[in-house]
Design an enzyme around this catalytic site. Structure first.
Site, PDB file in Angstrom:
ATOM      1  N   GLU A 233       0.828  -1.209   0.000  1.00 48.26           N
ATOM      2  CA  GLU A 233       0.000   0.000   0.000  1.00 48.26           C
ATOM      3  C   GLU A 233       0.860   1.255   0.000  1.00 48.26           C
ATOM      4  OE1 GLU A 233      -0.639  -2.707   1.702  1.00 48.26           O
ATOM      5  OE2 GLU A 233      -2.651  -3.275   1.013  1.00 48.26           O
TER       6      GLU A 233
ATOM      7  N   HIS B 144      -9.409  -7.169   9.116  1.00 41.58           N
ATOM      8  CA  HIS B 144     -10.070  -6.797   7.869  1.00 41.58           C
ATOM      9  C   HIS B 144     -11.418  -6.142   8.089  1.00 41.58           C
ATOM     10  CE1 HIS B 144      -7.383 -10.152   6.904  1.00 41.58           C
ATOM     11  NE2 HIS B 144      -7.397  -9.781   5.635  1.00 41.58           N
TER      12      HIS B 144
END
Lengths: 323, 80, 385
Positions: A59, A128
């Site tokens: 990321e 998550h």
């Protein structure tokens, strides 16, 4: 026309890609796999690997590359798999994208759109499932959106790409499968909150994945003779204080529904603004329904217990009404 | 038009301004405006009402000749 | 969404009875449009609205008595549309009642203070409801808006039970005048004004006019007062929350006695800008409508200075009580002949005594004297009025 939230996102991207050659999509599994939540299915075949780019699992790297592309004149859409993973990209987003226009005296705007999934409810466990919208909504220099309806999923991307500054769009993972009526004119602004249901007794203020639950709670309350007004914040930064103050001015009572944890939450910010603007209009203490302050559990019954649910919203509303 | 009709017309005009008056209670020889409590606006409206009813234009200079109900009836009778 | 609330149609009004709606849901309304007729203790008043929009819902039915500030109707602003709830799956027909959940927020901090919601506290003050006497029905026994409104309605119901109109008006006048004498430090000045020029001019003017266009001396007096406020602005305006707000135009309240007893002082707007002919028409119309009980809300609520003309009843002078939140009241006595010394000679002169009651928080005697002098001088030049 009836369509799904996922399909609305896909149509919005497809339209943006077709309309402007500077637009491209980049992220983990957006190409060959068609997107973790299948939002970019078919786009690789249609637009080719130059414009639908699979990235390595970094990321920090690919969000940074998106910022560079934006500075270089492109209009990137960067997809981050979940808000949990986006923490690896906080540095480029907060220290670069949000700050560069300010630090360059207005010379370098960063027209970047970052889309990411957020929220719990799919048994994906603590790494998550979190709702960290408030982390981004805290930062000046970026606009933060939370489309909660099919129409907003379809409409928000275009103005976000047109915005010369970075825009972060949160898509709640529970919403992708939701179906709804896509109105003929789905174009929308990205500055105002929306009243999704009118009512005079109490304001239920929410956003994102909690909107369907809140609307259902309003339905329950209606069966008890309580008319709840449901406000969808839509834009988490900058917050539309006027709409918040107007609804509380009408109903004199408010419950904020926010899947984030209570401490330091967006709900806390909304409450603060209500107190700043509507103190003398309040007829009861403002209440919140937030997630329990635990990492979101994996086990289904525990996950459900940790999240805002319709009965909790109904009970909070009753409490505020003294019923 | 005889004096009885004129008198009735004057009373009807006064009633439009002061609906509460009773005809029998009005003394024909006593000052009219005091009895009926007519201020200058009321009085102007009486003059206007008489103008409409009898078609007679009463100049301001003649107001002094309209002190009592009797005066008013006589004034109108001379001109009707 | 616009909320159309019952306006206060004067300092002495705290409730009104809705008599009639002039609009229906779906109607578009313009600024200044008469939308309802409300009975105050003084008159049936045509209530105007000062926003533009489309009527959504009428919240009060004719016949209801409601406190000032009550939302009477809701309207949509231009461009606003009623938002509908998002399309959703059919709701559960009979939702199970959710079990009790601990109140969000966690530990409640208790204090010795009585629980009264901020909105209830504010509304009680507006309605004059004694909040200490109320029983709370809200969360944790808190006094809520609904409790206050109920108490106010119960109070209002008591008043309505005695529909003695003149008694109600007496009560309303009593409240306004008591407030005036309690709050306003009045000072009084008077000045005899020679009226020969004005009356001669008027007689000439009226001689040339048909009876339907005749002017009364009252319009000269009104116009002179309005023009004098341009020289001494502290007489024309409103004193609210410790601050004097001068008015941009002179909306002169005209004290009109009602034949059945009582008094009303509705406004003629922009008196300084109007011709004498227009003022005469306005005055005639206002007197007629006041006595017929059909005034407009703006006439009731926005006089900036009042004139009372008691000379008709034969008094030499009148020292009035200021109508709050105004700051001055001009009174005129009888116009009568008096011995008048001028240039070393004694003559007979028609004279009116003008008096001023003014608010010492806003102006001082010196300014008041200049104001009366300005009225006097204006009346010496009637052709310029």
């Amino acid at each position: 026309m009836k369509t799904s939230y996922r399909e609305a996102i896909r149509q919005a991207m497809r339209e943006a890609l077709a309309a402007d050659a500077r637009v491209f999509l980049m992220g983990e599994d957006v190409g060959r796999y068609g997107g973790t939540y299948a939002c970019s299915k078919g786009l690789l075949d249609e637009f080719g690997p130059e414009r639908i780019r699979d990235t390595p699992l970094s990321e920090l790297g690919f969000v940074g590359a998106g910022i560079g592309a934006a500075l270089g004149g492109m209009r990137p859409i960067v997809e981050v798999m979940t808000v949990n993973f986006s923490l690896l990209a906080l540095d480029p987003i907060v220290n670069t994208a949000a700050a560069l226009r300010h630090m360059s005296g207005g010379q370098f705007p960063v027209p970047l759109v970052v889309r990411m999934a957020t929220g719990a409810g799919r048994q994906l466990a603590a790494q998550h499932s979190h709702s960290l919208e408030n982390w981004y909504a805290h930062v000046p220099g970026i606009r933060v959106l939370a489309p909660a309806t099919v129409s907003d999923a379809r409409g928000m991307l275009a103005p976000a790409l047109a915005d010369p500054d970075p825009v972060v769009i949160f898509e709640h993972a529970q919403l992708y499968n939701q179906e709804g009526e896509l109105p003929e004119d789905w174009r929308c602004d990205i500055c105002r909150a929306a009243v999704r249901r009118e009512g005079g007794d109490i304001s239920l203020i929410t956003y994102g994945g909690s909107l369907p639950k809140t609307l259902e709670a309003a339905e329950w309350l209606a069966a008890e003779g309580i008319a709840a007004e449901v406000v969808d914040l839509r834009v988490l930064r900058p917050l539309d204080t006027a709409t918040i103050a107007a609804t509380v001015g009408r109903t004199h009572r408010a419950v904020i529904v926010d899947e984030g944890w209570r401490s330091g939450s967006l709900a806390a910010e909304v409450m603060a603004r209500i107190l700043e603007n509507c103190f003398f209009d309040l007829d009861a203490p403002v209440a919140r329904v937030c997630s329990e302050e635990v990492p979101i559990p994996y086990a289904k019954h525990l996950e459900e217990a940790a999240l805002p649910q319709v009965p909790k919203i109904v009970a909070a509303a009753r409490g505020v009404l003294g019923k | 038009m005889d004096e009885g009709e004129i008198r009735a017309g004057v009373i009807a005009t006064l009633r439009m301004i002061a609906p509460e008056i009773e005809e029998a209670a009005i003394e024909a020889d006593a000052p009219l405006r005091d009895q009926v409590d007519l201020d200058s606006m009321d009085w102007l409206n009486v003059i206007l009402g008489l103008h409409e009813r009898f078609g007679i234009d009463i100049p301001e200079a003649d107001y002094g000749r309209l002190g009592t109900l009797k005066d008013v009836v006589a004034y109108l009778a001379a001109r009707a | 969404m616009i909320e159309f609330k019952l306006p206060s149609l004067g300092a002495d009004m705290d409730e009104g009875k809705l008599l009639e709606w002039k609009v229906a849901p779906g109607d578009a309304v313009k600024k200044g449009q008469v939308v309802a007729i409300v009975d105050t203790s003084k008159a049936a008043v045509d209530v105007e609205i000062w926003s533009e929009g489309t009527v959504v819902e009428l919240l009060v039915a004719p016949g209801e008595t409601i406190p000032v500030g009550t939302v009477l109707a809701t309207l949509l602003e231009a461009g606003e549309t009623p938002k509908t709830a998002a399309t959703r799956t059919a709701p559960t027909p009979a939702p199970p009642r959710p079990g009790p959940v601990t109140r969000a927020g966690g530990e409640a901090v208790t204090s010795g203070r009585r629980r009264i919601s901020p909105a209830a506290r504010k509304h009680a003050e507006e309605l004059g409801v004694d909040i200490a006497s109320l029983t709370g029905t809200g969360p944790e026994g808190a006094v809520t808006l609904a409790d206050v409104e109920q108490a106010a309605a119960a109070g209002a119901a008591k008043t309505v039970a005695a529909p003695d109109r003149s008694a109600e008006m007496r009560r309303a006048i009593a409240a306004a005048m008591s407030r005036s004498k309690r709050e306003i430090p009045h000072y009084y000045l008077s000045e005899p004004i020679p009226m020969r020029r004005a009356l001669d001019w008027l007689a000439r003017a009226n001689a040339a006019r048909p009876v339907t266009e005749r002017l009364l001396p009252a319009v000269l007096l009104l116009k002179a007062v309005a023009l004098a406020t341009r020289e001494v602005a502290e007489m024309n305006g409103l004193y609210r929350d410790g601050i004097f707000e001068p008015a941009a135009a002179a909306h002169i309240g005209v004290a009109i006695s009602l034949r059945q007893g009582g008094l009303s002082a509705p406004a003629i707007h922009d008196v300084g800008e109007k011709s004498l002919e227009q003022l005469m028409r306005d005055l005639t119309d206002l007197v007629r409508r006041t006595r017929a009980g059909s005034l407009r809300s703006s006439e009731m609520s926005d006089p900036t200075l009042t004139v009372t003309n008691l000379g008709e009843q034969g008094v030499a002078a009148v020292y009035g009580v200021i109508y709050p939140p105004q700051v001055a009241l001009v009174g005129f006595g009888r116009i009568g002949e008096q011995p008048w010394a001028e240039n070393g000679a004694l003559t007979v002169m028609p004279v009116v005594t003008a008096s001023l009651a003014a608010d010492h928080r806003v102006s001082d005697g010196h300014r008041g004297a200049l104001f009366l002098a300005a009225i006097r001088e204006l009346l010496q030049r009637p052709e310029d009025l």
